[in-house]
Design a protein around this motif. Structure first.
Motif, PDB file in Angstrom:
ATOM      1  N   ARG A   6       0.827  -1.206   0.000  1.00  0.00           N
ATOM      2  CA  ARG A   6       0.000   0.000   0.000  1.00  0.00           C
ATOM      3  C   ARG A   6       0.862   1.258   0.000  1.00  0.00           C
ATOM      4  O   ARG A   6       0.698   2.131  -0.838  1.00  0.00           O
ATOM      5  CB  ARG A   6      -0.941  -0.030   1.213  1.00  0.00           C
ATOM      6  CG  ARG A   6      -2.372   0.356   0.835  1.00  0.00           C
ATOM      7  CD  ARG A   6      -3.324   0.267   2.000  1.00  0.00           C
ATOM      8  NE  ARG A   6      -3.475  -1.054   2.549  1.00  0.00           N
ATOM      9  CZ  ARG A   6      -3.090  -1.425   3.780  1.00  0.00           C
ATOM     10  NH1 ARG A   6      -2.548  -0.540   4.597  1.00  0.00           N
ATOM     11  NH2 ARG A   6      -3.242  -2.664   4.185  1.00  0.00           N
ATOM     12  N   ASN A   7       1.839   1.287   0.928  1.00  0.00           N
ATOM     13  CA  ASN A   7       2.570   2.540   1.141  1.00  0.00           C
ATOM     14  C   ASN A   7       4.052   2.484   0.760  1.00  0.00           C
ATOM     15  O   ASN A   7       4.804   3.394   1.069  1.00  0.00           O
ATOM     16  CB  ASN A   7       2.458   2.930   2.617  1.00  0.00           C
ATOM     17  CG  ASN A   7       1.021   2.891   3.098  1.00  0.00           C
ATOM     18  OD1 ASN A   7       0.119   3.371   2.404  1.00  0.00           O
ATOM     19  ND2 ASN A   7       0.794   2.288   4.256  1.00  0.00           N
ATOM     20  N   GLY A   8       4.485   1.429   0.124  1.00  0.00           N
ATOM     21  CA  GLY A   8       5.893   1.357  -0.247  1.00  0.00           C
ATOM     22  C   GLY A   8       6.754   0.761   0.848  1.00  0.00           C
ATOM     23  O   GLY A   8       6.369   0.722   2.021  1.00  0.00           O
ATOM     24  N   LEU A   9       7.966   0.273   0.432  1.00  0.00           N
ATOM     25  CA  LEU A   9       8.860  -0.396   1.364  1.00  0.00           C
ATOM     26  C   LEU A   9       9.249   0.499   2.534  1.00  0.00           C
ATOM     27  O   LEU A   9       9.395   0.042   3.666  1.00  0.00           O
ATOM     28  CB  LEU A   9      10.133  -0.852   0.636  1.00  0.00           C
ATOM     29  CG  LEU A   9      10.137  -2.263   0.051  1.00  0.00           C
ATOM     30  CD1 LEU A   9      11.400  -2.498  -0.737  1.00  0.00           C
ATOM     31  CD2 LEU A   9       9.992  -3.297   1.163  1.00  0.00           C
ATOM     32  N   LEU A  10       9.417   1.802   2.247  1.00  0.00           N
ATOM     33  CA  LEU A  10       9.877   2.712   3.294  1.00  0.00           C
ATOM     34  C   LEU A  10       8.886   2.774   4.452  1.00  0.00           C
ATOM     35  O   LEU A  10       9.266   3.034   5.599  1.00  0.00           O
ATOM     36  CB  LEU A  10      10.119   4.116   2.721  1.00  0.00           C
ATOM     37  CG  LEU A  10      11.342   4.192   1.801  1.00  0.00           C
ATOM     38  CD1 LEU A  10      11.491   5.584   1.218  1.00  0.00           C
ATOM     39  CD2 LEU A  10      12.600   3.797   2.585  1.00  0.00           C
ATOM     40  N   ALA A  11       7.599   2.502   4.140  1.00  0.00           N
ATOM     41  CA  ALA A  11       6.574   2.555   5.189  1.00  0.00           C
ATOM     42  C   ALA A  11       6.816   1.517   6.278  1.00  0.00           C
ATOM     43  O   ALA A  11       6.268   1.612   7.379  1.00  0.00           O
ATOM     44  CB  ALA A  11       5.194   2.342   4.570  1.00  0.00           C
ATOM     45  N   LEU A  12       7.655   0.489   5.949  1.00  0.00           N
ATOM     46  CA  LEU A  12       7.908  -0.547   6.951  1.00  0.00           C
ATOM     47  C   LEU A  12       8.752  -0.029   8.107  1.00  0.00           C
ATOM     48  O   LEU A  12       8.759  -0.603   9.190  1.00  0.00           O
ATOM     49  CB  LEU A  12       8.605  -1.752   6.304  1.00  0.00           C
ATOM     50  CG  LEU A  12       7.790  -2.502   5.255  1.00  0.00           C
ATOM     51  CD1 LEU A  12       8.577  -3.690   4.734  1.00  0.00           C
ATOM     52  CD2 LEU A  12       6.453  -2.952   5.834  1.00  0.00           C
ATOM     53  N   GLU A  13       9.462   1.092   7.843  1.00  0.00           N
ATOM     54  CA  GLU A  13      10.374   1.602   8.879  1.00  0.00           C
ATOM     55  C   GLU A  13       9.659   1.821  10.206  1.00  0.00           C
ATOM     56  O   GLU A  13      10.149   1.402  11.258  1.00  0.00           O
ATOM     57  CB  GLU A  13      11.003   2.920   8.397  1.00  0.00           C
ATOM     58  CG  GLU A  13      12.000   3.475   9.392  1.00  0.00           C
ATOM     59  CD  GLU A  13      13.258   3.968   8.706  1.00  0.00           C
ATOM     60  OE1 GLU A  13      13.144   4.571   7.630  1.00  0.00           O
ATOM     61  OE2 GLU A  13      14.362   3.690   9.227  1.00  0.00           O
ATOM     62  N   GLU A  14       8.492   2.437  10.138  1.00  0.00           N
ATOM     63  CA  GLU A  14       7.799   2.738  11.390  1.00  0.00           C
ATOM     64  C   GLU A  14       7.157   1.510  12.025  1.00  0.00           C
ATOM     65  O   GLU A  14       6.694   1.566  13.155  1.00  0.00           O
ATOM     66  CB  GLU A  14       6.732   3.826  11.166  1.00  0.00           C
ATOM     67  CG  GLU A  14       5.693   3.457  10.143  1.00  0.00           C
ATOM     68  CD  GLU A  14       5.037   4.723   9.564  1.00  0.00           C
ATOM     69  OE1 GLU A  14       3.854   4.676   9.240  1.00  0.00           O
ATOM     70  OE2 GLU A  14       5.745   5.760   9.463  1.00  0.00           O
ATOM     71  N   ARG A  15       7.124   0.397  11.295  1.00  0.00           N
ATOM     72  CA  ARG A  15       6.537  -0.802  11.882  1.00  0.00           C
ATOM     73  C   ARG A  15       7.594  -1.722  12.510  1.00  0.00           C
ATOM     74  O   ARG A  15       7.268  -2.738  13.118  1.00  0.00           O
ATOM     75  CB  ARG A  15       5.740  -1.570  10.817  1.00  0.00           C
ATOM     76  CG  ARG A  15       4.521  -0.765  10.339  1.00  0.00           C
ATOM     77  CD  ARG A  15       3.503  -1.652   9.668  1.00  0.00           C
ATOM     78  NE  ARG A  15       3.100  -2.771  10.507  1.00  0.00           N
ATOM     79  CZ  ARG A  15       2.386  -3.804  10.064  1.00  0.00           C
ATOM     80  NH1 ARG A  15       2.005  -3.831   8.792  1.00  0.00           N
ATOM     81  NH2 ARG A  15       2.054  -4.798  10.865  1.00  0.00           N
ATOM     82  N   ILE A  16       8.886  -1.345  12.294  1.00  0.00           N
ATOM     83  CA  ILE A  16       9.963  -2.182  12.850  1.00  0.00           C
ATOM     84  C   ILE A  16       9.828  -2.323  14.363  1.00  0.00           C
ATOM     85  O   ILE A  16      10.102  -3.381  14.946  1.00  0.00           O
ATOM     86  CB  ILE A  16      11.350  -1.598  12.463  1.00  0.00           C
ATOM     87  CG1 ILE A  16      11.629  -1.878  10.989  1.00  0.00           C
ATOM     88  CG2 ILE A  16      12.448  -2.189  13.334  1.00  0.00           C
ATOM     89  CD1 ILE A  16      12.932  -1.327  10.470  1.00  0.00           C
ATOM     90  N   GLU A  17       9.349  -1.243  15.002  1.00  0.00           N
ATOM     91  CA  GLU A  17       9.166  -1.243  16.461  1.00  0.00           C
ATOM     92  C   GLU A  17       8.400  -2.472  16.951  1.00  0.00           C
ATOM     93  O   GLU A  17       8.725  -3.083  17.968  1.00  0.00           O
ATOM     94  CB  GLU A  17       8.374   0.009  16.898  1.00  0.00           C
ATOM     95  CG  GLU A  17       9.070   1.307  16.598  1.00  0.00           C
ATOM     96  CD  GLU A  17      10.351   1.436  17.414  1.00  0.00           C
ATOM     97  OE1 GLU A  17      10.261   1.537  18.641  1.00  0.00           O
ATOM     98  OE2 GLU A  17      11.462   1.390  16.798  1.00  0.00           O
ATOM     99  N   GLU A  18       7.338  -2.822  16.236  1.00  0.00           N
ATOM    100  CA  GLU A  18       6.431  -3.868  16.724  1.00  0.00           C
ATOM    101  C   GLU A  18       6.923  -5.295  16.483  1.00  0.00           C
ATOM    102  O   GLU A  18       6.285  -6.259  16.893  1.00  0.00           O
ATOM    103  CB  GLU A  18       5.043  -3.706  16.077  1.00  0.00           C
ATOM    104  CG  GLU A  18       5.109  -3.620  14.565  1.00  0.00           C
ATOM    105  CD  GLU A  18       3.725  -3.362  13.935  1.00  0.00           C
ATOM    106  OE1 GLU A  18       3.030  -4.380  13.736  1.00  0.00           O
ATOM    107  OE2 GLU A  18       3.383  -2.214  13.661  1.00  0.00           O
TER     108      GLU A  18
END
Lengths: 259, 259, 259, 259, 259
Positions: free
Chosen positions: E93-105
């Motif tokens: 949906r939002n591109g690979l870079l969007a995964l950065e903020e999900r690394i926390e979880e």
């Protein structure tokens, strides 16, 4: 020097001797465990069998390698990785040829070989091929050394059993209620010699050679990958990350985490 | 001739016989270790089992190979490498065809085969394929020889155990306090025969065949790589460096280091 | 018919029986080695265990294969190679289709399959794939047969041991100085049955099946390579040289050397 | 239901019990083979060791799989091949989408999965990858089940030996000529329990699981190759020929030969 | 905490002790099974041999890993797959870079490593190579741990046998009808110690380490495939289907079937 191996060997021997003294309730009991014909049969028979298994030259070569079990200092893989990263930084900044003057500071012959070939401008395929052939050859030599001690650990108990069979047959053929106990005691000595030699000496040495071989090949694998990465002009940071994966997470230096 | 194997066999046999004489306190004790029915059962039973396992032709073939264990002279890999390097220099200077007149001086049939195919102008792929098929075939024949001695080392102790069981059952069925010792002594003889034949003869021969096979295949591998490199017109110095990796560093000639 | 196997089986059996007669000093001693409950326990127990291990259909199939151990005539690889070379000459001279009329003279079903597919104009990839699938399937069936006899050789001695344990427990529970010897003799019979069945029958059959499997797959490998080479229109002389590498040098026909 | 396995288990058990009754000359002899502390030690010790080896969830899962050994009906590979050939004919005639309405008639979940992916228009690479991953997973689960029974077959005799050692030590520490026989009989019971459980129950089950695993994976391999061939639009006759190679020649239907 | 392992260890120990008490008909019987010199010989001898086999640092490291056998919580592979599918949806949906903020979880360090490299824009080949090197390294460390306990399980019974041989020889050399029973009882203790330590402690731990290693590597394999698929921008539904194949069909969530 690998102090733990020496301690293990010395303390273990004392424990075996001690258990004889305690069990026999006197130091004199040790005398009952020394029987020269039995020692000659197990020791000599095993050596003679090894002479049938391996050519003389190989046996002498392996003998020379054995001291490594007690003397080899374990290589610090971290130092090798740091050196490779440092070399990759030099190469990136000043070109591959700049590595020539840094060859002096490298301790590992295998790494010197790789860096020199890279400096000489050999193609990465050839550098990789030569380094991996060297690795295969080292692995083969280690495997030969291990197979040598595995053979010793196979034949020593076999001659122990042969000695015990001979002793039992002699005892049974001339059965005498008064000496039957002593006869069986002597017959069992060769089994004890064979079992102790195999389990307390030959198998542990074979295990340690296998362990060292694994470590040596791991450090060589790291050097090959490092040299190839340097030759390919890869980013030192990526090289470091790649090579660090060979080290358990807990042992990786902290700054790596922060980088 | 591999003098070490012969010494091992002779001295080992003397040690076993000696330990009987010393243990029995007389040369007469040796007589108690010779029981013809036992010899026939273990020897004959093992041979008969081998006849079930392998076709006759194979058994005769392996018998012929066995003498190699005591007679084969180990190939000097260094000489092979030097010859390959020398051949590569001729080929580089005067072309592949120039190798034709040097075939005479090559001792190894396998190398002659490779060089002749190269001279005949076969493609490198075919040369490589034919040489490697030959290697696979040699490896298969060696493996068959080893499996033969492994089978002997498996069935000889098995018949030793069968003989001992038969002896024990006979002895127990007619238990007589006066002969029980002698009966058990004879019963144990077959186990002794089986164990000695397996551990002092068949297993060492199998081990040595495996060792020779490894050496032979290593030298063939070097020849294949050498011929392919010559055909590809590679630099003799690179060829030498590549092939020298198969030799332990300490055994490499000094001039190589200086080159 | 493989006369050596039959001789091995017959002579070996006579040797075992003879050693009982000689050891027991009378033909009557043989009677002490026949105990019907023991035979039922070891034989029946092993068969019942096999029924748990393998489905009925598989067991019947393997039984049928077993006669091959004594009846199979070994294939002559040289004849197969000569036929392949001859076929390649026909194909080179008159085209692949010309092979159709030569299919009649081929004995090997597997080679017929390959040549027919080549004649039918199937692509070399498909011919290779179908022939190799057939090889895999043959290898799998052979491996199943071997695993069957290996299982027999594992369970027969196990039931021998179970029988001996039962006999020992019965004997010990009602210890009677007069019958203890006879009791132990009977108890040991099951171990003897199990050891003899495993080492003189099941293991040698498993070994021979493995040997035949290797020969069969080697001849199939040669046929696959031959058919593919014929399809590729390779030079008959090169085909011959390639295929001859599968034969030990000493067995290669002389004319090959002169060609 | 696999009636042979049940018969093997029942008849084998009767044979073991019968050999005790015959050997002990009374049904009462069976009583001497039941010793509750020994049963608890061998059974309980083995179960406890399994709890250390495997997590609880895994143990329950394997228990559920075990009934398959006695209940699984063997798949008929010929039916699977015929279905694949029939599907390939539909696909050739009416296109891949036409297979959708035939999914109903397929029994095998694994084949349904493959056909559905083909109908859904997934690329052959993905279909192959997903089906093979499923195969790897099935193989892994089967291997886990086998390793479970192999572990049982390893630990049951080990606890049998531990029990016998405990019994022997107790008996020897309080040696009493009158009870020594009975004491040793009881001591040997645990070895008998362990040996019987391992060789008559756990090892055969492990062998049968391995056999079923091989059959299952073979049928899955056929399905994968079939689906991929259908997707590639290959000729149904070629598909049939390819897949039939997985069946022994004698079991192939006659019409195949005539085609 | 893996409660089953702890229960197995505690209940198993109680069963062994209980069988001694029941067999010896008194709690005092336990005393006869404690012999300090025997404990020192088997325990100390095994430890000393391990010191010869492995360098000190390695031994300490493995000790630390052992607690995992009893403490590690098994990873739920389903949760990992769901997380990967959820990540792939975000990425789509939002591109690979969007995964950065999900690394926390993300809990798994290994998955964090992979996702971070993907976010950093490293090429899929490098991400795959680094993750697989890490897997190889983890596998190597697990194998080392298992080999350590396998070595313990090899040397403990060996020292048990050495101890029993020493005890037997001492007893036989001074044979005394009154103490022979007690002497043999003590001699057998070391065999009992060695067998119990190997079969009830070291082998089960080695088995469990192997089991955990398999699970760990399976979950890492899933993560590698997931990250690579996410990087390739594959359809989340396809990713889910691919990864779900690693889970047994019965454990797959229902909605997957309906989708």
């Amino acid at each position: 020097m690998d102090i733990a191996s020496v301690i293990g060997l010395v303390v273990g021997t004392l424990m075996i001797l001690g258990s004889i003294v305690v069990g026999g309730k006197s130091f004199g009991a040790l005398g009952g465990f020394v029987d020269y014909p039995s020692i000659v049969l197990v020791g000599g028979g095993t050596v003679c069998t090894m002479l049938i298994c391996y050519p003389m030259s190989e046996i002498i070569k392996v003998m020379g390698v054995t001291k490594n079990v007690f003397l080899t200092k374990q290589k610090d893989i971290l130092i090798i990785i740091n050196q490779l990263v440092s070399l990759s930084e030099s190469a990136r900044r000043n070109g591959l040829l700049a590595l020539e003057e840094r060859i002096e500071e490298i301790d590992e012959d295998f790494l010197v070989l790789g860096v020199r070939m890279a400096v000489d401008g050999m193609s990465p395929e050839i550098v990789d091929a030569i380094m991996r052939t060297e690795m295969d050859a080292v692995e083969g030599r280690h495997a030969l050394g291990k197979s040598f001690y595995d053979a010793l650990a196979k034949y020593a108990p076999a001659f122990g059993m042969i000695g015990t069979l001979i002793g039992l047959i002699l005892m049974l053929a001339n059965m005498n209620p008064e000496t039957i106990g002593a006869g069986m005691a002597v017959a069992l000595l060769t089994t004890l010699y064979g079992a102790t030699a195999a389990n307390f000496l030959f198998l542990p040495i074979a295990d340690k050679l296998a362990y060292y071989s694994g470590r040596e090949l791991l450090s060589m694998e790291i050097m090959v990958r490092g040299v190839i990465a340097i030759q390919a002009g890869e980013n030192p940071r990526v090289i470091k990350q790649k090579l660090m994966t060979f080290i358990p997470p807990k042992l990786r230096p902290e700054e790596e985490e922060q980088a």
